[in-house]
Scaffold this active site. Structure first.
Site, PDB file in Angstrom:
ATOM      1  CG  ASP A  60      33.851  18.810 -12.251  1.00 28.94           C
ATOM      2  OD1 ASP A  60      34.943  19.414 -12.310  1.00 28.94           O
ATOM      3  OD2 ASP A  60      33.760  17.580 -12.108  1.00 28.94           O
ATOM      4  CB  VAL A  61      36.571  24.156 -12.481  1.00 29.66           C
ATOM      5  CG1 VAL A  61      35.758  25.212 -11.753  1.00 29.66           C
ATOM      6  CG2 VAL A  61      37.457  23.364 -11.529  1.00 29.66           C
ATOM      7  CE  LYS A 114      47.257  24.170  -5.509  1.00 32.40           C
ATOM      8  NZ  LYS A 114      46.105  25.058  -5.780  1.00 32.40           N
ATOM      9  CG  ASN A 121      39.633  28.990  -4.231  1.00 35.86           C
ATOM     10  OD1 ASN A 121      40.607  29.182  -3.501  1.00 35.86           O
ATOM     11  ND2 ASN A 121      38.622  28.211  -3.878  1.00 35.86           N
ATOM     12  CE1 TYR A 176      46.621  21.111  -3.373  1.00 33.39           C
ATOM     13  CE2 TYR A 176      48.868  21.618  -2.707  1.00 33.39           C
ATOM     14  CZ  TYR A 176      47.531  21.970  -2.775  1.00 33.39           C
ATOM     15  OH  TYR A 176      47.105  23.171  -2.271  1.00 33.39           O
TER      16      TYR A 176
HETATM   17  C1  BGC Z   1      47.892  22.551   1.113  1.00 37.90           C
HETATM   18  C2  BGC Z   1      47.722  22.332   2.598  1.00 37.90           C
HETATM   19  C3  BGC Z   1      49.049  22.548   3.306  1.00 37.90           C
HETATM   20  C4  BGC Z   1      49.726  23.819   2.895  1.00 37.90           C
HETATM   21  C5  BGC Z   1      51.130  23.960   3.464  1.00 37.90           C
HETATM   22  C6  BGC Z   1      48.521  23.894   0.872  1.00 37.90           C
HETATM   23  O1  BGC Z   1      48.633  24.156  -0.472  1.00 37.90           O
HETATM   24  O2  BGC Z   1      46.628  22.437   0.473  1.00 37.90           O
HETATM   25  O3  BGC Z   1      47.242  21.025   2.849  1.00 37.90           O
HETATM   26  O4  BGC Z   1      48.826  22.589   4.717  1.00 37.90           O
HETATM   27  O5  BGC Z   1      49.805  23.895   1.486  1.00 37.90           O
HETATM   28  O6  BGC Z   1      51.887  22.795   3.312  1.00 37.90           O
END
Ligand code: BGC
Length: 272
Positions: free
Chosen positions: A70-71, A174, A97, A170
């Protein structure tokens, strides 16, 4: 796949692909193995999926093994790197990744969901990159193998730059990866370690299956993709191979968006 007699761009190199057991990671693992790398397919949960990727690689004459970790857990990452050194002596390529989504509206976002996504997507990349960089520096240059002493590829997303309502954990992870990648690239360049990101758009994988598995969903998704097709894991595998190869030796500190134009603000094509 390149046959073994032809030139392979990642020959004699050991590559770790975290989350290599499914989705984009599996595509990258297969693409790197096809270019001669020995691939470590890391997985967190499904040994079966990881073994399927290993089998797909070895059936084509490639080299791969699966390692569980598990990273987001420091002790597990350290143990994985110990195992890599024991089995393969060193590492040349890290593909950071592993990534997850746990979606929720902002108003409903729990600390648990926030933390889990940050832990895996961002802290996981930090931990693996730190151990990889330590190994690259310990081992030193191997000019017969590759011009750079080591290569780190971070799997980012178009959501490194595109805000994403309903996915704030999310998108934040990123955005964080962008500064992690650039700051590492700046600090590690004197060691001849190259650090870059790939920013995939919508790629057909389990993480976003709801966005493409029905014709209606796919049609809606395609309005965001000027190039007119949803991506495949191989699209990202091809970019990862190039970034890891000596063809990209002067490339460090950058994100390559492989997104069919999703970052081009397609809504402005006939508006504004
Ligand atoms: C997400 C996907 C999404 C895509 C474009 C990715 O980083 O994991 O769920 O479809 O971005 O929105």
């Amino acid at each position: 796949m390149a046959d073994s007699s032809s030139f392979q761009r990642l020959q004699h190199q050991i590559a770790l692909v975290t989350g290599g057991s499914s989705g984009i990671g599996a595509g990258v693992a297969k693409a790197m193995a096809a270019e001669g790398a020995t691939v470590i397919v890391n997985y967190a949960h499904s040994a079966e999926e990881a073994q399927e990727v290993v089998a797909a690689i070895t059936e084509k004459g490639g080299k791969a093994v699966a390692i569980k970790a598990d990273v987001s857990k420091e002790d597990e990452v350290l143990a994985m790197f110990d195992q890599i050194r024991e089995q393969f002596q060193t590492l040349h390529i890290l593909v950071n990744n592993s990534g997850i989504q746990q979606d929720s509206t902002f108003l409903e976002m729990t600390l648990e969901k926030w933390q889990k996504v940050i832990d895996v997507n961002l802290t996981g990349q930090f931990l693996c990159a730190r151990e990889a960089a330590r190994e690259f520096v310990r081992r030193g240059p191997q000019p017969d193998v590759s011009k750079a002493t080591g290569k780190i590829i971070c799997m980012s997303s178009v959501h490194e730059v595109i805000p994403w309502a309903g996915h704030v954990n999310y998108a934040t992870s990123k955005g964080g990866i962008m500064q992690l990648m650039k700051s590492m690239a700046q600090e590690l360049a004197p060691h001849k370690i190259r650090v870059n990101s790939i920013g995939p758009g919508a790629i057909k994988t389990p993480i976003n299956h709801e966005a493409w598995e029905t014709p209606e969903a796919a049609e809606k998704l395609l309005t965001l993709i000027p190039y007119g097709r949803i991506g495949e894991p191989q699209d990202i595998g091809d970019v990862a191979v190039w970034l890891a190869s000596d063809e990209a030796d002067y490339v460090t500190g950058t994100t390559i968006f492989a997104d069919g134009g999703m970052t081009l603000y397609p809504g402005f094509a006939d508006n504004g």
